[in-house]
Design a protein around this motif. Structure first.
Motif, PDB file in Angstrom:
ATOM      1  N   ALA A 227       0.854  -1.192   0.000  1.00 54.49           N
ATOM      2  CA  ALA A 227       0.000   0.000   0.000  1.00 54.49           C
ATOM      3  C   ALA A 227       0.887   1.238   0.000  1.00 54.49           C
ATOM      4  CB  ALA A 227      -0.919   0.003   1.219  1.00 54.49           C
ATOM      5  N   GLU A 228       0.428   2.292  -0.675  1.00 54.02           N
ATOM      6  CA  GLU A 228       1.260   3.487  -0.796  1.00 54.02           C
ATOM      7  C   GLU A 228       1.309   4.256   0.522  1.00 54.02           C
ATOM      8  OE1 GLU A 228       0.830   5.568  -4.723  1.00 54.02           O
ATOM      9  OE2 GLU A 228       0.418   7.240  -3.364  1.00 54.02           O
ATOM     10  N   SER A 229       0.216   4.224   1.250  1.00 54.89           N
ATOM     11  CA  SER A 229       0.128   5.015   2.482  1.00 54.89           C
ATOM     12  C   SER A 229      -0.967   4.444   3.370  1.00 54.89           C
ATOM     13  CB  SER A 229      -0.216   6.467   2.138  1.00 54.89           C
ATOM     14  OG  SER A 229      -1.504   6.513   1.532  1.00 54.89           O
ATOM     15  N   LEU A 230      -1.081   5.022   4.560  1.00 57.87           N
ATOM     16  CA  LEU A 230      -2.184   4.696   5.462  1.00 57.87           C
ATOM     17  C   LEU A 230      -3.035   5.941   5.651  1.00 57.87           C
ATOM     18  CD1 LEU A 230      -0.292   2.696   8.256  1.00 57.87           C
ATOM     19  CD2 LEU A 230      -1.997   1.755   6.693  1.00 57.87           C
ATOM     20  N   ASN A 231      -4.310   5.754   5.900  1.00 60.45           N
ATOM     21  CA  ASN A 231      -5.199   6.868   6.236  1.00 60.45           C
ATOM     22  C   ASN A 231      -4.667   7.574   7.498  1.00 60.45           C
ATOM     23  OD1 ASN A 231      -7.403   7.280   8.466  1.00 60.45           O
ATOM     24  ND2 ASN A 231      -8.428   7.809   6.563  1.00 60.45           N
TER      25      ASN A 231
ATOM     26  N   THR B 121     -10.934   0.216   4.146  1.00 60.92           N
ATOM     27  CA  THR B 121      -9.789   0.655   4.951  1.00 60.92           C
ATOM     28  C   THR B 121      -9.012  -0.555   5.475  1.00 60.92           C
ATOM     29  OG1 THR B 121     -11.053   2.615   5.570  1.00 60.92           O
ATOM     30  CG2 THR B 121      -9.127   2.132   6.906  1.00 60.92           C
ATOM     31  N   ILE B 122      -9.705  -1.619   5.861  1.00 65.98           N
ATOM     32  CA  ILE B 122      -9.040  -2.829   6.353  1.00 65.98           C
ATOM     33  C   ILE B 122      -8.226  -3.488   5.221  1.00 65.98           C
ATOM     34  CG2 ILE B 122      -9.469  -5.196   7.183  1.00 65.98           C
ATOM     35  CD1 ILE B 122     -11.765  -4.001   8.907  1.00 65.98           C
ATOM     36  N   ILE B 123      -8.739  -3.454   4.003  1.00 63.19           N
ATOM     37  CA  ILE B 123      -7.994  -4.013   2.864  1.00 63.19           C
ATOM     38  C   ILE B 123      -6.683  -3.232   2.660  1.00 63.19           C
ATOM     39  CG2 ILE B 123      -8.057  -4.270   0.323  1.00 63.19           C
ATOM     40  CD1 ILE B 123     -11.135  -4.867   0.721  1.00 63.19           C
ATOM     41  N   ARG B 124      -6.789  -1.910   2.779  1.00 64.50           N
ATOM     42  CA  ARG B 124      -5.592  -1.040   2.652  1.00 64.50           C
ATOM     43  C   ARG B 124      -4.590  -1.354   3.766  1.00 64.50           C
ATOM     44  NH1 ARG B 124      -6.324   5.541   2.854  1.00 64.50           N
ATOM     45  NH2 ARG B 124      -4.145   6.179   2.547  1.00 64.50           N
ATOM     46  N   HIS B 150     -13.080   2.151  -3.312  1.00 66.83           N
ATOM     47  CA  HIS B 150     -12.529   3.493  -3.180  1.00 66.83           C
ATOM     48  C   HIS B 150     -11.692   3.624  -1.906  1.00 66.83           C
ATOM     49  CE1 HIS B 150     -11.952   7.709  -3.081  1.00 66.83           C
ATOM     50  NE2 HIS B 150     -12.720   7.867  -2.033  1.00 66.83           N
ATOM     51  N   SER B 151     -12.232   3.178  -0.775  1.00 68.96           N
ATOM     52  CA  SER B 151     -11.485   3.326   0.493  1.00 68.96           C
ATOM     53  C   SER B 151     -10.221   2.478   0.507  1.00 68.96           C
ATOM     54  CB  SER B 151     -12.312   2.905   1.707  1.00 68.96           C
ATOM     55  OG  SER B 151     -13.651   3.228   1.575  1.00 68.96           O
ATOM     56  N   SER B 152     -10.162   1.445  -0.331  1.00 64.92           N
ATOM     57  CA  SER B 152      -8.965   0.591  -0.329  1.00 64.92           C
ATOM     58  C   SER B 152      -7.788   1.293  -1.004  1.00 64.92           C
ATOM     59  CB  SER B 152      -9.255  -0.731  -1.030  1.00 64.92           C
ATOM     60  OG  SER B 152      -9.042  -0.622  -2.423  1.00 64.92           O
TER      61      SER B 152
END
Lengths: 246, 246
Positions: A227-231, B121-124, B150-152
């Motif tokens: 992943a490029e970044s985290l929220n 978000t969990i996938i990210r 989208h959130s991923s």
């Protein structure tokens, strides 16, 4: 009886301009309304359904603001929630007062976190990790935005916020400033002091060029995948968790 | 030329029923469209603005699906985003295939995580922490929901998901199952094995009574303040970070 003017007043509080003008805000739903009533906020109006009224009759008899039993339909027409069969409460905003920084304090500073959901989630994280103070750049999302308050799940009653110029605030605090950068030291290895300011950046741009030189220690969350970044709220939680380890 | 039927087809993919029927889904915005085009998904349609076309002309000449230059207005009328001046791509869904569990694998299992934003978000987070496999209860949010994708932030192209009955899947995996409970052992102190399944529960109810007995080690995220709980995506990130520490 609930007047049209009161309904109009509550509806106006969806907008920041009117929240500032009226020094008022509202929250919705069981959790946030109950937390608000138990807090030191001055609650001026309470709109509730018969369901809420039956469950909390003693609370209602102690309440000294204006209370109105309304239908679910009325609640949903004035509030932000699509579904609300419980309650909505209006309270007076607090002044934007400077934070009382104590020695050994761990606090957060947010450089332009714009998404209300992110800010609310960060307030909830701060409350979980025992962080009472958050300094925010003046362009950050508004604390009294209904989405912020909702995402905070009641934690907005226990966390102090202060909107200020972080360029002045950070050096004046005399605390070490930690900031997340791609090239920082791993939070799994860095020595993290029990007091300091954790500075988090904007959703798209991270920490601004103006504030970067004020960071005394650059940190990074080690990445094990692609992943490029985290929220920003996710990153805040992971960093706080690492700070609170013994 | 882009036909009315194609537009109708894309619009239908907002609904899970039609995504299943057509074995198709769509993503929007620069990041997700670029990640989709670089992945092994079969991209069937690409709608793009002249802006995107000018920036990615070589990519477009290599594209072997149906490509249409459209206005921003058309993009916004078919997609889910309020603002999209870039692109939207349609691709074929993958079959719900069992996960290939390797020894020393760390994976996630989600017991009824219903909010699409949380799942994305969990996938990210999984992608950040190098977790390639996620097993989900059949009532969990749909992987191909536009809000999930989208959130991923593109991580949906790198993480495998499998919808299954976790009552059967968890014991069959033969891996230790870690679950978050209020009364669990602190993740700051527990011994965390490099392989295992991290089971996360529903937003309101946590891990279900049916699955709780299958948890081999109960964990908890230490709390230092007063928030009642953490959001499920936040908790997932903090737990993954603790598992990935050396």
């Amino acid at each position: 009886m609930l007047s049209k003017n009161t309904l109009k007043f509550i509806k106006s509080l969806h907008q920041k301009k009117f929240r500032k003008q009226e020094n008022s805000f509202f929250v919705e739903g069981e959790k946030n309304v109950m937390e608000l009533l138990a807090s030191d906020f001055d609650v001026t109006h309470l709109l509730f359904t018969s369901k809420f009224g039956n469950e909390h009759s003693s609370l209602l008899s102690d309440f000294d603001g204006e209370a109105f039993e309304v239908t679910q339909k009325v609640l949903e027409s004035v509030g932000f929630f699509q579904t609300n069969d419980v309650a909505l409460a209006v309270a007076t905003t607090k002044a934007n007062a400077p934070l009382e920084i104590r020695p050994n304090d761990l606090m957060l500073a947010l450089d332009d976190v714009r998404d209300p959901g992110n800010l609310g989630t960060i307030i909830r994280i701060a409350d979980w990790y025992g962080i009472q103070n958050i300094a925010l750049s003046t362009e950050s999302a508004d604390f009294y935005n209904p989405k912020v308050l909702h995402s905070s799940m009641g934690s907005f009653t226990r966390v102090n916020v202060y909107y200020t110029d972080l360029n002045i605030f950070l050096p004046k605090s005399k605390l070490p400033v930690y900031g997340a950068f791609m090239e920082g030291e791993s939070i799994h290895e860095a020595e993290l002091t029990p007091s300091g300011i954790i500075l988090m950046g904007n959703e798209s741009n991270g920490i601004s060029d103006a504030l970067a030189p004020l960071v005394t220690k650059k940190l990074t969350i080690p990445k094990f995948g692609n992943a490029e970044s985290l929220n920003v709220a996710i990153a805040t939680a992971v960093i706080c968790d690492n700070f609170r380890r013994k």
